[in-house]
Design a protein around this motif. Structure first.
Motif, mmCIF file in Angstrom:
data_model
loop_
_atom_site.group_PDB
_atom_site.id
_atom_site.type_symbol
_atom_site.label_atom_id
_atom_site.label_comp_id
_atom_site.label_asym_id
_atom_site.label_seq_id
_atom_site.Cartn_x
_atom_site.Cartn_y
_atom_site.Cartn_z
ATOM 1 N N HIS A 1 0.826 -1.215 0.000
ATOM 2 C CA HIS A 1 0.000 0.000 0.000
ATOM 3 C C HIS A 1 0.860 1.265 0.000
ATOM 4 O O HIS A 1 0.330 2.365 0.006
ATOM 5 C CB HIS A 1 -0.920 0.035 1.223
ATOM 6 C CG HIS A 1 -1.935 -1.073 1.257
ATOM 7 N ND1 HIS A 1 -2.887 -1.238 0.301
ATOM 8 C CD2 HIS A 1 -2.135 -2.067 2.161
ATOM 9 C CE1 HIS A 1 -3.637 -2.290 0.593
ATOM 10 N NE2 HIS A 1 -3.195 -2.815 1.714
ATOM 11 N N ARG A 2 2.190 1.074 0.015
ATOM 12 C CA ARG A 2 3.131 2.198 0.089
ATOM 13 C C ARG A 2 2.862 3.098 1.291
ATOM 14 O O ARG A 2 2.813 4.321 1.196
ATOM 15 C CB ARG A 2 3.060 3.047 -1.186
ATOM 16 C CG ARG A 2 3.568 2.301 -2.391
ATOM 17 C CD ARG A 2 3.058 2.954 -3.657
ATOM 18 N NE ARG A 2 3.856 2.563 -4.793
ATOM 19 C CZ ARG A 2 4.844 3.317 -5.281
ATOM 20 N NH1 ARG A 2 5.139 4.463 -4.737
ATOM 21 N NH2 ARG A 2 5.539 2.893 -6.307
ATOM 22 N N ILE A 3 2.671 2.430 2.433
ATOM 23 C CA ILE A 3 2.431 3.174 3.667
ATOM 24 C C ILE A 3 3.656 3.024 4.560
ATOM 25 O O ILE A 3 4.135 1.917 4.784
ATOM 26 C CB ILE A 3 1.181 2.627 4.389
ATOM 27 C CG1 ILE A 3 -0.079 2.932 3.575
ATOM 28 C CG2 ILE A 3 1.071 3.235 5.784
ATOM 29 C CD1 ILE A 3 -1.301 2.227 4.082
ATOM 30 N N GLN A 4 4.154 4.173 5.035
ATOM 31 C CA GLN A 4 5.343 4.120 5.881
ATOM 32 C C GLN A 4 5.081 4.572 7.307
ATOM 33 O O GLN A 4 5.849 4.283 8.217
ATOM 34 C CB GLN A 4 6.446 4.995 5.290
ATOM 35 C CG GLN A 4 7.142 4.333 4.127
ATOM 36 C CD GLN A 4 7.910 5.337 3.301
ATOM 37 O OE1 GLN A 4 7.677 6.541 3.408
ATOM 38 N NE2 GLN A 4 8.814 4.849 2.488
ATOM 39 N N ASN A 5 4.022 5.321 7.481
ATOM 40 C CA ASN A 5 3.778 5.853 8.818
ATOM 41 C C ASN A 5 2.286 6.055 9.065
ATOM 42 O O ASN A 5 1.461 5.843 8.184
ATOM 43 C CB ASN A 5 4.539 7.167 9.010
ATOM 44 C CG ASN A 5 4.263 8.136 7.871
ATOM 45 O OD1 ASN A 5 3.111 8.293 7.465
ATOM 46 N ND2 ASN A 5 5.301 8.755 7.338
ATOM 47 N N LEU A 6 2.014 6.487 10.302
ATOM 48 C CA LEU A 6 0.629 6.648 10.727
ATOM 49 C C LEU A 6 -0.129 7.652 9.857
ATOM 50 O O LEU A 6 -1.287 7.439 9.493
ATOM 51 C CB LEU A 6 0.622 7.105 12.200
ATOM 52 C CG LEU A 6 -0.728 7.164 12.898
ATOM 53 C CD1 LEU A 6 -1.389 5.806 12.926
ATOM 54 C CD2 LEU A 6 -0.567 7.698 14.320
ATOM 55 N N ARG A 7 0.566 8.712 9.491
ATOM 56 C CA ARG A 7 -0.065 9.746 8.672
ATOM 57 C C ARG A 7 -0.533 9.167 7.337
ATOM 58 O O ARG A 7 -1.658 9.421 6.894
ATOM 59 C CB ARG A 7 0.944 10.871 8.434
ATOM 60 C CG ARG A 7 0.315 12.184 8.030
ATOM 61 C CD ARG A 7 1.360 13.269 8.069
ATOM 62 N NE ARG A 7 1.779 13.628 6.727
ATOM 63 C CZ ARG A 7 1.865 14.892 6.313
ATOM 64 N NH1 ARG A 7 1.553 15.879 7.113
ATOM 65 N NH2 ARG A 7 2.263 15.160 5.094
ATOM 66 N N GLN A 8 0.344 8.380 6.733
ATOM 67 C CA GLN A 8 -0.028 7.781 5.443
ATOM 68 C C GLN A 8 -1.120 6.731 5.611
ATOM 69 O O GLN A 8 -1.963 6.556 4.733
ATOM 70 C CB GLN A 8 1.210 7.182 4.783
ATOM 71 C CG GLN A 8 2.145 8.265 4.263
ATOM 72 C CD GLN A 8 3.506 7.731 3.871
ATOM 73 O OE1 GLN A 8 3.825 6.560 4.114
ATOM 74 N NE2 GLN A 8 4.323 8.578 3.279
ATOM 75 N N LEU A 9 -1.102 6.048 6.764
ATOM 76 C CA LEU A 9 -2.165 5.080 7.036
ATOM 77 C C LEU A 9 -3.522 5.794 7.108
ATOM 78 O O LEU A 9 -4.507 5.354 6.503
ATOM 79 C CB LEU A 9 -1.892 4.353 8.364
ATOM 80 C CG LEU A 9 -3.004 3.409 8.848
ATOM 81 C CD1 LEU A 9 -3.128 2.194 7.952
ATOM 82 C CD2 LEU A 9 -2.771 2.967 10.286
ATOM 83 N N ILE A 10 -3.538 6.926 7.811
ATOM 84 C CA ILE A 10 -4.777 7.696 7.935
ATOM 85 C C ILE A 10 -5.233 8.179 6.554
ATOM 86 O O ILE A 10 -6.416 8.098 6.210
ATOM 87 C CB ILE A 10 -4.580 8.888 8.910
ATOM 88 C CG1 ILE A 10 -4.336 8.362 10.330
ATOM 89 C CG2 ILE A 10 -5.780 9.819 8.893
ATOM 90 C CD1 ILE A 10 -3.845 9.402 11.315
ATOM 91 N N GLN A 11 -4.264 8.655 5.755
ATOM 92 C CA GLN A 11 -4.603 9.111 4.404
ATOM 93 C C GLN A 11 -5.172 7.965 3.564
ATOM 94 O O GLN A 11 -6.156 8.138 2.847
ATOM 95 C CB GLN A 11 -3.374 9.707 3.716
ATOM 96 C CG GLN A 11 -3.035 11.102 4.223
ATOM 97 C CD GLN A 11 -1.637 11.545 3.824
ATOM 98 O OE1 GLN A 11 -0.856 10.773 3.243
ATOM 99 N NE2 GLN A 11 -1.304 12.786 4.149
ATOM 100 N N HIS A 12 -4.549 6.805 3.692
ATOM 101 C CA HIS A 12 -5.004 5.635 2.948
ATOM 102 C C HIS A 12 -6.441 5.267 3.340
ATOM 103 O O HIS A 12 -7.297 5.030 2.478
ATOM 104 C CB HIS A 12 -4.061 4.454 3.218
ATOM 105 C CG HIS A 12 -4.446 3.190 2.532
ATOM 106 N ND1 HIS A 12 -4.087 2.915 1.224
ATOM 107 C CD2 HIS A 12 -5.173 2.121 2.958
ATOM 108 C CE1 HIS A 12 -4.585 1.735 0.878
ATOM 109 N NE2 HIS A 12 -5.232 1.229 1.911
#
Ligand SMILES: Nc1ncnc2c1ncn2[C@@H]1O[C@H](COP(=O)(O)OP(=O)(O)O)[C@@H](O)[C@H]1O
Ligand SMILES: [Mg+2]
Lengths: 313, 194
Positions: free
Chosen positions: A194-205
């Motif tokens: 999912h190209r997620i590296q951190n919490l911020r990107q997880l929330i965006q996803h």
């Protein structure tokens, strides 16, 4: 029945971070402040590692234990001891189980149900530094979530780590109540794809997924409010550390935190503890006592410490 | 122009919408410093975001600040409650000032649409002192330590860098004082009595 008994008590919990930064000192003195202002307070020691709240008031632990409560031999009230301060009661010893994983889920629910029913205006829980999900769940159940930090890099690092865990857990439980229990852990497990590296990107996803995920996440973000208290301040410029940490929570992690105030370092704090003397009683006019009052008022009203930025310039 | 945009700017600068004009500059400088240098608060998270994400945080702060300056320049939400049109003349004006003097402070104040009364209320500096600063009636101003403090307060409300403004203005004031030491000064005592 008086009005006080009908209303549910407000629960405040303090947890996470690092040991020795002053969580127990802070929560016991905030409890003391509320009690001095005619609020009925029950202070609960749920620190698995080092239950020591009673020491702050110079009283002894009760002999009754939680096992007896679970075996229905005694009511929860039997675990309560007098703090020596009017309006303030302590619930200590073996209550560490609130943060323990050996305790059964149903038992934890029962304990919390009984705690909620205690006759008080405020119930303050000291969860210690643990990051086990049982402790975090109790933290998330509180009406006000409080964290403590000192102006030192390791303590700040620990704080970020704890808050990220708390918010991650919050996402999981909120989505679970919409029948999406495994969603977040699953995405996290496959974060590479999912190209997620951190919490911020997880929330965006999550915000880009189908209904009702974006709404659930948005409301989780909106309702998430952690209060940061900065302790052991020795120099004025350090006051701004609270503002910085709060800002980074918003801009790096994407969740809201509130800087509720600071408390300066006072050499008389450990002296009082060693003498088993409540600090506020011994030094009612100290700057530290004043600052604790300011923090408590900000917590009551859910408002930030406003002088933060002005103090630094 | 819409209200959401302003609210988002306030959020980026971490303010509630009732923030005061002078606080905006402080918040801006604070955040700009926080996100462009390393500190004990930012070091633990240096690896958290990519360089690009970090740059965009700074860009957002810059854009929000510039936009809010225009917002306040047009009178904020005061008056009709209508949102103001975009204005860039304040920025141009400030950029055109090479050294601050009384008249340039007045121009900035008028461009911001703030009255002397507003400033007196916010800073607690008596309004006649503010007027004398703008008019550079040096002989009416109190001794330098006091005047400097007033100028700093004045500059803060105008969102200007108080240190720069104070330095510029005080060098003019001190030049005047030096020039005046040869002549007998008739009104020296007055400032202490009034
Ligand atoms: N504001 C303060 N000034 C001076 N010492 C403090 C202050 N707050 C806490 N301490 C000291 O730090 C030690 C740890 O505090 P404690 O509340 O037990 O931390 P925690 O609960 O986070 O482990 C205590 O022994 C106390 O003396
Ligand atoms: Mg403790």
């Amino acid at each position: 029945m008086t009005r006080r008994n009908q209303r549910h008590a407000e629960i405040w919990a303090i947890g996470g971070g690092k040991g020795g930064i002053g969580k127990s000192f802070l929560i016991s003195n905030v409890a003391n402040y509320l009690a001095l202002h005619d609020k009925k307070v029950v202070l609960i020691d749920a620190d698995l590692g080092g239950a020591n709240l009673h020491t702050f008031f110079g009283v002894n632990k009760p002999r009754t234990t939680l096992t007896e409560f679970f075996d229905e031999k005694i009511p929860i009230e039997a675990l309560i001891i007098d703090s020596g301060i009017q309006n303030l009661e302590l619930l200590v010893g073996a209550v560490g189980s609130l943060a323990m994983d050996s305790i059964k889920y149903t038992q934890k629910q029962k304990l919390l149900r009984h705690i909620r029913k205690l006759r008080a205006d405020y119930i303050l829980i000291d969860l210690g530094a643990g990051t086990h999900f049982n402790a975090i769940d109790t933290f998330l159940l509180a009406n006000k979530m409080i964290v403590c930090v000192v102006p030192e890099i390791i303590a700040i690092e620990n704080l970020y780590y704890y808050l990220k865990n708390v918010f991650y857990r919050k996402l999981i439980t909120e989505l679970a109540s919409h029948g999406l229990r495994g969603l977040v852990p699953d995405i996290w497990k496959h974060r590479r794809t999912h190209r997620i590296q951190n919490l911020r990107q997880l929330i965006q996803h999550l915000g880009r997924l189908q209904d009702p995920v974006p709404d659930v996440v948005a409301s989780a973000l909106k309702n998430f409010a952690v209060y940061i208290v900065l302790n052991k301040v020795r120099r004025r410029p350090e006051i701004a550390v609270g503002s910085s940490v709060k800002s980074i929570c918003a801009k790096y992690f994407g969740f809201h935190a509130c800087y509720a105030g600071y408390i300066e370092h006072d050499d008389f704090v450990p002296i009082c503890i060693n003498k088993r003397q409540p600090y506020m009683q011994a030094y009612p006019a100290s700057r530290c006592t004043q600052e604790i009052g300011e923090v408590a008022e900000n917590l009551i009203h859910g408002r930030p410490f406003v002088r933060a930025l002005h103090e630094v310039s | 122009m819409n209200r959401d945009r302003y609210l988002r700017d306030f959020e980026i600068l971490e303010f509630t919408p009732d923030a005061k004009l002078k606080d905006v500059r402080k918040a801006y400088l604070f955040l700009q410093d926080l996100y462009s240098s390393e500190s004990i608060a930012s070091l633990p998270v240096t690896d958290e975001l990519s360089y690009r994400d970090k740059q965009s945080i700074l860009d957002d702060i810059e854009a929000a600040y510039q936009h809010l300056l225009d917002f306040f320049a047009a009178g904020g939400t005061k008056g009709t409650g209508q949102l103001p049109p975009d204005r860039t003349d304040l920025r141009e004006l400030v950029e055109s000032i090479s050294a601050y003097d009384g008249p340039s402070l007045r121009k900035v104040r008028e461009c911001l649409g703030i009255s002397i009364e507003d400033i007196a209320q916010e800073t607690r500096v008596p309004r006649h002192h503010l007027r004398h600063i703008e008019a550079e009636n040096f002989d009416e101003l109190p001794p330098p330590v006091y005047t400097r403090g007033f100028v700093v307060n004045f500059a803060e409300v105008l969102l200007l860098d108080p240190q720069v403004v104070a330095k510029d203005f005080m060098s003019r004031y001190n030049d005047w004082r030096k020039a005046g030491t040869d002549k007998p000064r008739l009104r020296t005592k007055r400032s202490f009595r009034s």
